[in-house]
Structures are given as structure tokens and as C-alpha cells.
Motif scaffolding. Sequence first.
Motif, mmCIF file in Angstrom:
data_model
loop_
_atom_site.group_PDB
_atom_site.id
_atom_site.type_symbol
_atom_site.label_atom_id
_atom_site.label_comp_id
_atom_site.label_asym_id
_atom_site.label_seq_id
_atom_site.Cartn_x
_atom_site.Cartn_y
_atom_site.Cartn_z
ATOM 1 N N LYS A 94 0.792 -1.456 0.084
ATOM 2 C CA LYS A 94 -0.042 0.170 -0.094
ATOM 3 C C LYS A 94 0.986 1.339 -0.082
ATOM 4 O O LYS A 94 0.704 2.068 -0.809
ATOM 5 C CB LYS A 94 -0.794 -0.164 1.035
ATOM 6 C CG LYS A 94 -1.534 1.084 1.392
ATOM 7 C CD LYS A 94 -2.695 0.928 2.577
ATOM 8 C CE LYS A 94 -3.527 2.271 2.787
ATOM 9 N NZ LYS A 94 -2.867 3.111 3.517
ATOM 10 N N ALA A 95 2.007 1.101 0.619
ATOM 11 C CA ALA A 95 2.940 2.247 0.795
ATOM 12 C C ALA A 95 3.454 2.857 -0.474
ATOM 13 O O ALA A 95 3.618 3.693 -0.751
ATOM 14 C CB ALA A 95 3.835 2.065 1.996
ATOM 15 N N GLU B 249 2.532 1.548 -3.666
ATOM 16 C CA GLU B 249 1.365 1.942 -4.309
ATOM 17 C C GLU B 249 0.960 3.595 -4.109
ATOM 18 O O GLU B 249 0.752 4.323 -5.108
ATOM 19 C CB GLU B 249 -0.046 1.231 -4.206
ATOM 20 C CG GLU B 249 -1.025 1.271 -5.330
ATOM 21 C CD GLU B 249 -2.020 0.537 -4.891
ATOM 22 O OE1 GLU B 249 -3.021 0.607 -5.770
ATOM 23 O OE2 GLU B 249 -1.996 -0.379 -4.178
ATOM 24 N N THR B 250 0.965 4.047 -3.016
ATOM 25 C CA THR B 250 0.572 5.414 -2.573
ATOM 26 C C THR B 250 1.708 6.355 -3.229
ATOM 27 O O THR B 250 1.047 7.515 -4.051
ATOM 28 C CB THR B 250 0.653 5.754 -1.012
ATOM 29 O OG1 THR B 250 -0.299 4.903 -0.585
ATOM 30 C CG2 THR B 250 0.518 7.121 -0.695
ATOM 31 N N ASP C 274 8.541 11.533 1.208
ATOM 32 C CA ASP C 274 7.340 11.155 1.063
ATOM 33 C C ASP C 274 7.035 10.341 2.364
ATOM 34 O O ASP C 274 5.913 9.631 2.379
ATOM 35 C CB ASP C 274 6.965 10.326 -0.326
ATOM 36 C CG ASP C 274 7.046 11.562 -1.587
ATOM 37 O OD1 ASP C 274 6.340 12.368 -1.103
ATOM 38 O OD2 ASP C 274 7.660 11.128 -2.481
ATOM 39 N N LYS D 202 3.668 10.382 4.324
ATOM 40 C CA LYS D 202 2.581 9.942 3.758
ATOM 41 C C LYS D 202 2.200 8.500 4.165
ATOM 42 O O LYS D 202 1.138 7.840 3.944
ATOM 43 C CB LYS D 202 2.580 10.001 2.531
ATOM 44 C CG LYS D 202 2.868 11.582 1.881
ATOM 45 C CD LYS D 202 2.967 11.654 0.240
ATOM 46 C CE LYS D 202 3.384 13.039 -0.234
ATOM 47 N NZ LYS D 202 3.511 13.111 -1.619
ATOM 48 N N VAL D 203 3.282 7.437 4.465
ATOM 49 C CA VAL D 203 2.984 6.202 4.756
ATOM 50 C C VAL D 203 3.633 5.837 6.125
ATOM 51 O O VAL D 203 3.537 4.479 6.069
ATOM 52 C CB VAL D 203 4.023 5.311 3.398
ATOM 53 C CG1 VAL D 203 3.456 5.897 2.147
ATOM 54 C CG2 VAL D 203 5.358 5.772 3.552
ATOM 55 N N ASP E 61 1.489 3.168 7.573
ATOM 56 C CA ASP E 61 1.688 1.890 7.193
ATOM 57 C C ASP E 61 2.798 1.074 7.861
ATOM 58 O O ASP E 61 2.813 -0.209 8.061
ATOM 59 C CB ASP E 61 1.523 1.891 5.514
ATOM 60 C CG ASP E 61 0.565 2.491 4.903
ATOM 61 O OD1 ASP E 61 -0.369 1.983 5.344
ATOM 62 O OD2 ASP E 61 0.592 3.246 3.902
#
Length: 299
Positions: free
Chosen positions: A77-78, A80-81, A121, A124-125, A128
Amino acid sequence: MRITGIILLTFLSFQLAVAQNLKPYILGVESTESMADLKGKVATNLEQNGIQVVGQYEPAADANRWLLVVTSPELQKAVETVGGLTGFASTLRVAITREEGKTLVTYTNPEYWGNAYFRDDYDKVASDYAALTAHLENAMKATGTFVGKPFGSEKGLGIKNLRKYHYMMGMPRFDDTVELGEFDNYQAALNKVNSSVDKGLPNVKEVYKVTIPGKDLTLYGFALSGEEGESDFLPTIDISDPKHTAFLPYEVLVDGKQVLMLHGRYRIAIAFPDLTMGTFTKIMSTPGNIKDMLEQLTK
């Protein structure tokens, strides 16, 4: 008295800064069990905590080392973000190493490698990575008494320095990648790498492959053998305790139509941040040797 207070405050500030620094690995468990017994136990406990084991192998042909490569929904998920070069963060590594009469279970510190590869970045993750860290710790606790001790650098690296890390001036950073090949599109790049793996290459063997859903990103990990492979360079650089077994294997990322690897002078240095220049010079040819081996994938 005032000067003494200032000195004490400065010292405490320094100690706090060092404590907040990140180190590349975590010592999860110290055990008296055998390597053979722990291999299955660790894999089972990882899977039961939502962490998928995507590959395993014996690094550097060393019977005292075993390596499990893992991914998880949080990692994917991270990636993919943010996408792009964060594809290199699609996996983490869990190592089992026999040293000094003990069997140690260690793993790559999620926060360290997350900040190194996501850089600015990472925020943002971060959630996760926090969830993944909890799952890893639970897997370790199910395996034995959890130690949770960071290692791999005496002082560690501050987050700001980690996100822009390079070994020294003039050395490559994270995004100074090495292009192994470029093709017409993502599928053509994938087909070429897969066909090379299927055909078989001298001294290069696939350990795992992870594809990020919805992104043109596939990460591979390769075991490197032969006279210039892992058994040559790992004993030269992995000279501290605990061992940095979780440094391996070496990754190749298919990012769109490009096939990329992290520069050896970055990838080795970020895994061994306290490596002295004297030791580094002993493996000066290693980054080029790794590139030559992995270029076989795209020829």
C-alpha cells in the motif's frame, strides 16, 4: 555553575539526538534453538501476523546464515501510494544467523529503510510502516523473547541525513540508480527479465519477485554467486556483531520500461553506514561486479 549547566544541557541534547537516530537492523530474538528449528518457526509466525514470505535462501553459501524476504499489505500500500523508485521498498528481510553459540533472528528496521527509500514522502506512509512494525514485533514475540535492539551503526543516522544519504561527497544517493536496460514498455521489460531468469544465468539466481498491483512496478531479488559474488564481498564488509545478514539479497526493479538497480556504492553503504574507507576500498570493484552480473538480465 552556569557554564556547568550549559555543558550538561548540551550533553543531554546530544544524547537525545543520538537516541532518536535510526539504525538499519533490529535484533528480534536471541535463541538457543538450531537454525533448522527456527527456519520454519519464524516463517510460520510471520505468515500468521499477515507478513508474506516471498523467498528464502542461504546467503553467501554460508551454513550459518538464512534469509527470508517478506512483503505485506502495508508495504505494498505504501509503495502504491507514492510509486516510482519506492518500488525498492516493496520487501523487507528477516535473517537467521548462527553466531557465538547463539541463533539470532534479525530484520531490517522498517523505519530506517522506509525513510531511506521514501525520503520526504515517508510521512505519507508512516502509518503503514507503524502497522508493519507492530506485526513484525508480534511475530518475533511468538518466536521467542523479544529483544528489539537496533544495531548496524554505532550512532545511527538522523532522519534528515537518512533521507538524503550518501556515503561521502561525490558518492551516489538513492535516486542515482543504475539503468540495466530500457525497453519499449513495461511488459517488454518484464518479459525480458523473466525470460533471462527462466533461461538461467551464470551466478545470478532469483530469490523472489513482487509485483505492486495497479502500478508498473515489479521488484526482484537475486542471489549472487561465483568468485565475485556474495561469498567474496560479504565476509569483507560484515565484520561486526550481530551480523548484517539481512543486507541481502540484491534487488532489481522494473519501473515502467526501465530495469534499474540501486548503485552499489549507495546500496552497500546504506546497509553498512559505519563502513570505514579502508574496508570500502577492499571492495572497490564490487559495485561494478554486481552491475555486470545483473546486466545479464537485460541482454
